[in-house]
Scaffold this active site. Structure first.
Site, PDB file in Angstrom:
ATOM      1  N   HIS A 260     -79.813  22.692 -34.033  1.00 23.16           N
ATOM      2  CA  HIS A 260     -79.439  22.103 -35.170  1.00 23.16           C
ATOM      3  C   HIS A 260     -80.330  22.369 -36.488  1.00 23.16           C
ATOM      4  O   HIS A 260     -80.025  22.956 -37.330  1.00 23.16           O
ATOM      5  CB  HIS A 260     -79.276  20.561 -35.043  1.00 23.16           C
ATOM      6  CG  HIS A 260     -78.956  19.891 -36.481  1.00 23.16           C
ATOM      7  ND1 HIS A 260     -77.621  19.447 -36.615  1.00 23.16           N
ATOM      8  CD2 HIS A 260     -79.318  19.471 -37.555  1.00 23.16           C
ATOM      9  CE1 HIS A 260     -77.517  19.006 -37.970  1.00 23.16           C
ATOM     10  NE2 HIS A 260     -78.480  18.946 -38.631  1.00 23.16           N
ATOM     11  N   GLU A 261     -81.638  21.978 -36.088  1.00 19.67           N
ATOM     12  CA  GLU A 261     -82.888  22.127 -37.316  1.00 19.67           C
ATOM     13  C   GLU A 261     -82.995  23.765 -37.535  1.00 19.67           C
ATOM     14  O   GLU A 261     -83.123  24.277 -38.640  1.00 19.67           O
ATOM     15  CB  GLU A 261     -84.119  21.441 -37.192  1.00 19.67           C
ATOM     16  CG  GLU A 261     -83.800  19.978 -36.983  1.00 19.67           C
ATOM     17  CD  GLU A 261     -83.167  19.183 -38.164  1.00 19.67           C
ATOM     18  OE1 GLU A 261     -83.315  19.710 -39.161  1.00 19.67           O
ATOM     19  OE2 GLU A 261     -82.703  18.200 -37.730  1.00 19.67           O
TER      20      GLU A 261
ATOM     21  N   HIS B   5     -80.272  25.014 -40.036  1.00 20.51           N
ATOM     22  CA  HIS B   5     -80.742  24.637 -41.468  1.00 20.51           C
ATOM     23  C   HIS B   5     -81.607  25.803 -41.691  1.00 20.51           C
ATOM     24  O   HIS B   5     -81.700  26.380 -42.959  1.00 20.51           O
ATOM     25  CB  HIS B   5     -81.366  23.417 -41.480  1.00 20.51           C
ATOM     26  CG  HIS B   5     -80.586  22.459 -41.698  1.00 20.51           C
ATOM     27  ND1 HIS B   5     -79.321  22.368 -42.510  1.00 20.51           N
ATOM     28  CD2 HIS B   5     -80.354  21.234 -40.818  1.00 20.51           C
ATOM     29  CE1 HIS B   5     -78.477  21.044 -42.262  1.00 20.51           C
ATOM     30  NE2 HIS B   5     -79.267  20.270 -41.256  1.00 20.51           N
TER      31      HIS B   5
ATOM     32  N   HIS C 118     -80.072  29.109 -42.518  1.00 17.83           N
ATOM     33  CA  HIS C 118     -79.511  29.158 -43.987  1.00 17.83           C
ATOM     34  C   HIS C 118     -80.608  29.275 -44.878  1.00 17.83           C
ATOM     35  O   HIS C 118     -80.075  30.032 -45.989  1.00 17.83           O
ATOM     36  CB  HIS C 118     -78.925  27.646 -43.930  1.00 17.83           C
ATOM     37  CG  HIS C 118     -77.785  27.565 -44.988  1.00 17.83           C
ATOM     38  ND1 HIS C 118     -77.306  26.248 -45.435  1.00 17.83           N
ATOM     39  CD2 HIS C 118     -77.178  28.615 -45.581  1.00 17.83           C
ATOM     40  CE1 HIS C 118     -76.551  26.568 -46.434  1.00 17.83           C
ATOM     41  NE2 HIS C 118     -76.274  27.689 -46.529  1.00 17.83           N
TER      42      HIS C 118
HETATM   43 ZN    ZN Z   1     -78.750  18.310 -40.527  1.00 18.67          ZN
END
Ligand code: ZN
Length: 684
Positions: free
Chosen positions: A470-471, A474, A477
């Site tokens: 998940h991290e 990010h 991104h």
């Molecule tokens: Zn998040």
């Protein structure tokens, strides 16, 4: 000129960041210098004598706080991962003036005048692409912060912000104090029946720490959850459940008056700025755009979930009857978690711990980098000898398939006493092909994962593996951004869009093909056995309709409170919200149910998740939907990966999020993929 070693290490943007040189005493002088510089540049910008252009006004607005942003990001980061008393106090002493400076920008009348002057030029009329979007968003941002109000209204807006800040801080403090004011001390060991040994030991330790005998329980998450999930004594479960769900609704830490006041202030702020409701004000800036769209979205998911919700709850009641006989009582709210745990154990024989040996941290991280290489063609290599804030921290370089540099990032995965809890991603430098030329990105990912014990490597739970992915999503991104305007780059996107790149990565933790890449037994090197994998998949959808209804209930309450609710007609928002929430609860809620009084997501920050709670579900719909292309066209399909990178990961907010999504999917988001993932797509 002082030699570089004498110069304050926070004064210039340096890469790699000189973490070995930065001390608490550098913070205040560096931030003061940046503030002076930024203030002078703002004045210059506002008083410009030559006609305003994109370059001399808009672009300056995008870059003039760069050194301040960087220094504050570094300090904030250090305060999160390697705090000391001196650093915390230095940070706390600069934060208010930095916040006040940022807040003053959209209220600068001369600057606003320059922007309006620019708006009338032919150059402004001819702007296109990301320049046009940046200009439009800048005007919106000024307006949304009150730039167009007359002096009297501006003053009122400022008062509202101050009062909102105070009320929401007080709200959060009350929740904390109310939570801490409760304790339950049991003296009779037989009352502990059902609790696992770890929970009993924790309760014992808690009592000892207070110098009392017996077993002490609190409303803190680990203690409360253990009681609700395992304690056989129903009367105690009821007592503690009631205490938890009426927190801060009466007595010394009563949040009722604050709740009403916060809602009034938000409503007044929206009215002042010309919006029909606070939700309309918030949503204008989000992917969802309108209240109607959010309500329609929530209604649609609710309609698709209800039947499954009823079925799951009947199954739970029947399960209870199978244990206690046909005349067993109706389930009460304080029974749910207890029987859910028993039913789960009966159905699945699945223990999360069985998966740990397959997830040694180093392999998981390597596997994740390999997935990023296959999907997006990027290479990640570890660099040694770079100053970090702790010896456990790693530093990596990201290069593109043609060998060109994209950026760098730090990874800090283990807990320490001087580090805050949770997992997060942050950035220190926004780079990419900017208007002023290429700069490398600099980001970081942090977590508090299970550390290695003795000679064994760090073995993670599956949830922890998802957290890393998940991290890292990010981070991609941020680091793959190719937006030339900093404030529209990377993760600087609408709140209901920002979790798409992160959540989509979690999907690769559930596909066998991807798991087999990195999930290998740390001793034998074997992949996860098929039957264990199937159990893990089945457990994923267990009571998923209940979790979804719970989230939907909170989202409906949030929207209702920030659109329709009127303190004049209905002075009690708690009773008002109970009427809504009842429909989403698996058991009948008692009259004094007051979860709203401790709903910090909505009320512990002037904005926070207010009129934004739907974002959780919204982002899940986006990530499941986008991932369905990988499911259909190949888990590691390079072409789909390339398109996702082009359409989403590299674009920040260079376009409306809805347009970006459409350019990847060829259509608007469809909740079907999420319902399928939750096992809710077939009708019951
Ligand atoms: Zn998040």
């Amino acid at each position: 000129m002082p030699s570089p070693s004498d110069r304050n290490p926070l004064c210039d943007i340096r890469l790699p960041v000189p973490f070995d040189e930065i001390r608490a005493e550098h913070v205040e002088p560096a931030i003061d210098e940046h503030l002076r510089e930024a203030t002078a540049r703002q004045r210059e910008l506002a008083n410009g004598s030559s006609p305003p252009t994109f370059r001399n006004t808009l672009l300056v607005l995008d870059t003039f706080t760069e050194r301040l942003d960087y220094a504050m990001a570094v300090v904030r980061h250090l305060e999160s991962v390697a705090t000391t008393e001196a650093l915390r106090s230095a940070y706390n002493s600069v934060q208010p003036k930095v916040n006040a400076f940022y807040a003053s920008i959209p209220l600068d009348e001369k600057l606003w005048g320059r922007l309006k002057e620019f708006a009338r030029t032919p150059e402004a009329g001819a702007l296109s692409g990301v320049h046009r979007r940046f200009f439009t968003k800048t005007l919106d941002n000024f307006r949304r912060h009150g730039a167009e109000l007359d002096a009297q209204r501006k003053a009122r807006l400022a008062e509202i912000e101050v009062e909102l800040g105070k009320c929401t801080t007080r709200f959060a403090e009350n929740v904390l104090d109310a939570t801490n004011s409760f304790e339950l001390v049991l003296q009779d060991e037989s009352m502990l029946a059902g609790l696992p040994p770890s929970a009993v030991a924790a309760a014992r330790q808690s009592a000892e720490a207070k110098g009392i005998s017996g077993w002490r329980f609190t409303l803190q998450a680990p203690s409360y959850t253990a009681l609700m999930t395992y304690l056989d004594n129903r009367a105690i479960r009821e007592q503690v459940w009631r205490a938890y769900n009426t927190r801060a609704s009466e007595g010394a830490f009563n949040n009722r008056p604050l709740l009403t006041r916060i809602l009034e202030l938000r409503r007044e702020k929206a009215t002042l700025l010309g919006y029909p409701s606070f939700a309309a004000y918030v949503l204008e800036d989000r992917m969802a755009r309108t209240v109607e769209r959010v309500q329609q979205f929530l209604e649609q998911l609710k309609a698709r979930t209800e039947k499954h919700f009823v079925r799951e709850n009947e199954e739970l009641q029947n399960f209870r009857r199978s244990l206690e006989g046909a005349d067993a009582d109706e389930l009460q709210p304080w029974d749910i978690a207890y029987y859910v745990e028993k039913q789960r154990a009966a159905l699945y024989e699945f223990d999360e711990e069985d998966l740990r040996p397959y997830f040694p941290l180093e392999r998981v991280v390597e596997g994740m980098f390999e997935i990023a290489r296959r999907l997006y063609g990027i290479f990640i290599t570890e660099l040694d000898g770079v100053p970090c804030w702790d010896p456990q921290v790693k530093y990596y370089k990201i290069t593109d398939q043609d060998g060109s540099l994209l950026g760098y990032f730090y990874a800090d995965w283990y807990p320490r006493e001087n580090k805050r809890s949770g997992a997060w991603m942050d950035f220190l430098i926004t780079g990419g092909p900017l208007v002023e030329g290429f700069k490398p990105h600099l980001g970081l990912v942090c977590g508090n994962l299970t550390p290695p014990v003795g000679a064994k490597p760090a073995l993670l739970t599956h949830r922890e593996v998802e957290t890393i992915f998940h991290e890292f999503g990010h981070l991609l991104h941020h680091c793959l951004s190719r937006v030339e305007i900093r404030s529209l780059a990377g993760t600087n996107v609408a709140w209901d869009f920002v979790e798409l790149p992160s959540q989509i990565m979690e999907n690769w933790c559930w596909e066998k093909e991807a798991l087999d890449l990195f999930a290998r037994h740390y001793e034998t090197g074997e992949t996860i056995p098929e039957d264990l994998y199937q159990k893990m998949r089945r457990a994923r959808t267990y009571r998923s309709a209940n979790s979804q209804m719970r989230q939907l209930g909170f989202a409906f309450v949030d929207m209702a409170l920030h659109t329709d609710y009127s303190p004049v007609e209905d002075p009690d928002p708690i009773a008002y919200s109970l009427r809504i929430l009842q429909e989403f609860s698996p058991a009948k809620l008692p009259e004094d149910y007051a979860m709203l009084a401790s709903f910090t997501h909505l009320f512990s920050d002037p904005d926070g998740y207010a009129a934004g709670y739907y974002s959780y579900k919204w982002a899940e719909v986006l990530d499941a939907d986008a991932f369905s292309r990988f499911q259909a066209e190949g888990t590691f399909n390079k072409e789909v990966g390339r398109q996702f990178r082009e359409a989403i990961l590299s674009r920040g907010e260079a376009e409306e999020p809805a347009v970006l999504f459409r350019s990847f999917m060829g259509r608007d988001p469809d909740p079907e993929a999420l319902l399928r993932r939750l096992g809710l797509s077939v009708s019951a």
